[in-house]
Motif scaffolding. Structure first.
Motif, short mmCIF file in Angstrom:
data_model
loop_
_atom_site.label_atom_id
_atom_site.label_comp_id
_atom_site.label_asym_id
_atom_site.label_seq_id
_atom_site.Cartn_x
_atom_site.Cartn_y
_atom_site.Cartn_z
N THR A 301 25.17 -1.22 37.57
CA THR A 301 24.36 -0.20 36.91
C THR A 301 24.01 -0.67 35.50
O THR A 301 24.47 -1.73 35.05
CB THR A 301 25.12 1.13 36.85
OG1 THR A 301 24.26 2.14 36.34
CG2 THR A 301 26.35 1.03 35.97
N LYS A 302 23.20 0.09 34.83
CA LYS A 302 22.89 -0.14 33.41
C LYS A 302 23.78 0.78 32.58
O LYS A 302 24.19 1.84 33.02
CB LYS A 302 21.43 0.18 33.12
CG LYS A 302 20.43 -0.60 33.96
CD LYS A 302 20.35 -2.06 33.57
CE LYS A 302 19.26 -2.78 34.37
NZ LYS A 302 19.04 -4.16 33.91
N TRP A 303 24.08 0.34 31.37
CA TRP A 303 24.93 1.18 30.54
C TRP A 303 24.20 2.50 30.26
O TRP A 303 22.97 2.57 30.20
CB TRP A 303 25.31 0.48 29.25
CG TRP A 303 24.15 0.28 28.28
CD1 TRP A 303 23.37 -0.82 28.17
CD2 TRP A 303 23.67 1.21 27.32
NE1 TRP A 303 22.40 -0.66 27.21
CE2 TRP A 303 22.58 0.61 26.67
CE3 TRP A 303 24.03 2.50 26.95
CZ2 TRP A 303 21.86 1.25 25.67
CZ3 TRP A 303 23.31 3.12 25.94
CH2 TRP A 303 22.24 2.50 25.32
N GLY A 304 25.01 3.53 30.10
CA GLY A 304 24.45 4.83 29.79
C GLY A 304 23.84 5.56 30.97
O GLY A 304 23.38 6.69 30.81
N LYS A 377 22.99 -4.96 30.53
CA LYS A 377 22.13 -4.59 29.40
C LYS A 377 20.87 -3.89 29.90
O LYS A 377 20.45 -4.12 31.04
CB LYS A 377 21.70 -5.84 28.62
CG LYS A 377 22.81 -6.57 27.88
CD LYS A 377 22.22 -7.75 27.14
CE LYS A 377 23.29 -8.51 26.37
NZ LYS A 377 22.70 -9.65 25.60
N ARG A 378 20.32 -3.07 29.03
CA ARG A 378 19.03 -2.47 29.38
C ARG A 378 17.90 -3.43 28.99
O ARG A 378 17.92 -4.04 27.93
CB ARG A 378 18.84 -1.15 28.65
CG ARG A 378 19.75 -0.03 29.09
CD ARG A 378 19.31 1.28 28.49
NE ARG A 378 20.30 2.32 28.71
CZ ARG A 378 20.14 3.59 28.35
NH1 ARG A 378 19.00 3.95 27.72
NH2 ARG A 378 21.07 4.49 28.57
N ASP A 379 16.93 -3.55 29.87
CA ASP A 379 15.72 -4.31 29.51
C ASP A 379 14.89 -3.48 28.53
O ASP A 379 14.91 -2.25 28.53
CB ASP A 379 14.90 -4.61 30.75
CG ASP A 379 15.61 -5.59 31.68
OD1 ASP A 379 16.39 -6.42 31.16
OD2 ASP A 379 15.40 -5.50 32.91
N THR A 380 14.15 -4.20 27.66
CA THR A 380 13.26 -3.54 26.69
C THR A 380 11.83 -4.02 26.89
O THR A 380 11.59 -5.06 27.51
CB THR A 380 13.69 -3.84 25.25
OG1 THR A 380 13.69 -5.26 25.04
CG2 THR A 380 15.09 -3.28 24.97
#
Length: 485
Positions: A301-304, A377-380
């Motif tokens: 999963t992604k954080w948050g 990590k989330r991609d930006t």
């Protein structure tokens, strides 16, 4: 030599003797005398009993005087004796029985002596109240006879007056064996039938036999054994097993599964074909087994972002299945969660975590299992919304919007704008921080001559910062044209 049966239980032996001659010596010299031809007989009790026994009977004839009976003179008396040994055999016959005209299975070859009994099995399913007719076929036996004959001589003085009155005096009774002979006699009698009267109903209940105690574990089949239960009806009775958990089983060796641990009782009921019953109680001790935990598949999963952990627990016995307790340790230092095998959890930072599920039953036995959760990590993404052309020496507003992959604006981040040329390299740069909406605006006065260029908009987290842990870098390129004044 002949012998014959002269009556019930009596035996006669007849001897025929010829060419008898007697010789003796005394003070008067040697003497001899020729004896007559004799026929003597003897009889006595000798019953023929079919009892597999051997009996010996002694028979002896009366005396025959060889010398004249003169007072005060010697006498010689002759008699014959026999030892008769009879070896008796039992009676052989074929037994047949019927009840109400129906044959009792099955006919039996009997060998009888006076102490024997015929164990006639009367099936319980033959109608009571009918007469039992007991029949014996032809009766046969045989007797072995062995006869050993003896000549008994009595020598003495006849009665007289010299020197005083006296009775006959015997000096000696020598005995001489004459020989033995054997013979067998076969005896038979016709069969006969007996009406033994009415057959009574069976009144002997069966026996219910099993162990006093059984042991096992919850959720695992336990084998019970009643195979030693018996019935006089000749077949194993019908066996019914009742258990205090409400279960019922049938048969000699049934299996039963207890879904809960604890002490249970059982009742074995044996029923024969006439409906008579017997019972036997017993106990069963059922052990508690620990449950099995399954934390489910590994997750990513992604954080948050909430991740669903789909664990499960299995109890060997179904009774405690709904009573299982579930506790999660997510491996990120946050408080453990309980309440069910399936939970949602949010990880605040990227990393690899071991989510551990503990399943505990009401008895305190437990099991653990882990699932690996990879938090990424989330991609930006960054978008350029400023002008794509301008005249040289003009002040232009460079505008960009910074968001993560879920569309959440990233405020307070430093965005860099770079104008560059493939040949000339970087020509001008500007920076600006994003506001709460993720918008960054930098005003830049163009100092480059007319031509075609590139403008790169970039966000690069500072190395080692929290943003560096949580986000990926991003940039975008757009063509930019500078015209003449």
């Amino acid at each position: 030599m002949t012998y014959s049966n002269i009556g019930d239980g009596f035996l006669a032996v007849t001897w025929s003797l010829s060419n008898l001659k007697f010789s003796w010596s005394d003070s008067f010299g040697d003497h001899s005398i020729d004896g007559p031809d004799l026929s003597r007989s003897a009889s006595g009790s000798a019953p023929l009993l079919p009892d597999d026994q051997a009996r010996t009977y002694h028979l002896e004839s009366g005396a025959y005087d060889i010398l004249p009976e003169l007072p005060d003179s010697p006498y010689v008396a002759l008699s014959l004796a026999a030892d008769v040994t009879i070896s008796s055999k039992g009676i052989e016959t074929l037994r047949h029985a019927e009840i109400g005209g129906n044959a009792v299975p099955s006919d039996s070859d009997l060998y009888l002596d006076p102490s024997d009994e015929d164990d006639l099995f009367v099936p319980c399913n033959l109608g009571s109240g009918d007469d039992l007719v007991y029949s014996l076929g032809e009766l046969t036996t045989y007797q072995d006879f062995t006869v050993t004959s003896y000549l008994v001589v009595d020598v003495g003085i006849n009665a007289g007056l010299i020197p005083v009155p006296h009775d006959a005096i015997s000096f000696a009774t020598p005995t001489f064996e004459l020989g033995s002979s054997s013979k067998s006699f076969n005896i038979s009698a016709p069969g006969m039938s007996f009406n033994l009267g009415e057959v009574l109903p069976n009144n002997i209940p069966p026996t219910a036999v099993t162990e006093d105690e059984y042991f096992g574990s919850e959720g695992t089949a336990i084998t019970f054994d009643g195979s030693l239960s018996k019935s006089v009806c000749g077949v194993i009775p019908t066996l019914k097993w009742e258990f205090s958990d409400g279960g019922v089983e049938y048969g000699a060796k049934p299996k039963h599964t207890f879904e809960a641990p604890g002490m249970f009782t059982g009742l074995l009921t044996a029923t024969d074909m006439t409906g008579l019953t017997a019972t036997k109680t017993f106990t069963i001790e059922v052990d508690n087994l620990k449950p099995t935990a399954n934390a489910g598949p590994d997750m990513s999963t992604k954080w948050g972002i909430p991740v669903t952990l789909s664990g499960s627990g299995w109890n060997p016995g179904t009774y405690q299945q709904s009573m299982l307790d579930y506790a999660w340790d997510f491996g990120d230092g946050t408080p453990s969660a309980s309440g069910g095998p399936k939970v949602n959890h949010v990880y605040d930072l990227p990393g690899t975590y071991d989510a551990e599920l503990t399943v505990t039953d009401p008895g305190g036995l437990y099991d653990k299992d882990m699932a690996s959760v990879v938090v990424q990590k989330r991609d930006t993404q960054i978008g350029y919304f400023g002008p794509l052309s301008s005249s040289s020496s003009q002040m232009i507003p460079l505008k960009a919007v910074l968001k993560d992959e879920f569309g959440i604006p990233l405020g307070g981040r430093l965005v860099e704008f770079t104008i560059w040329h493939e040949t000339l390299g970087i020509l001008q740069t500007a920076t600006a921080k994003t506001d709460n909406n993720g918008v960054a605006i930098a005003n830049l006065k163009l100092k480059i001559k007319a031509g075609n260029y590139w403008i790169t908009t970039r966000w690069n987290p500072i190395s080692g910062s929290m943003d560096d842990q949580k986000y990926t870098r991003c940039d975008t390129n757009n063509g930019f044209k500078v015209g003449k004044k």
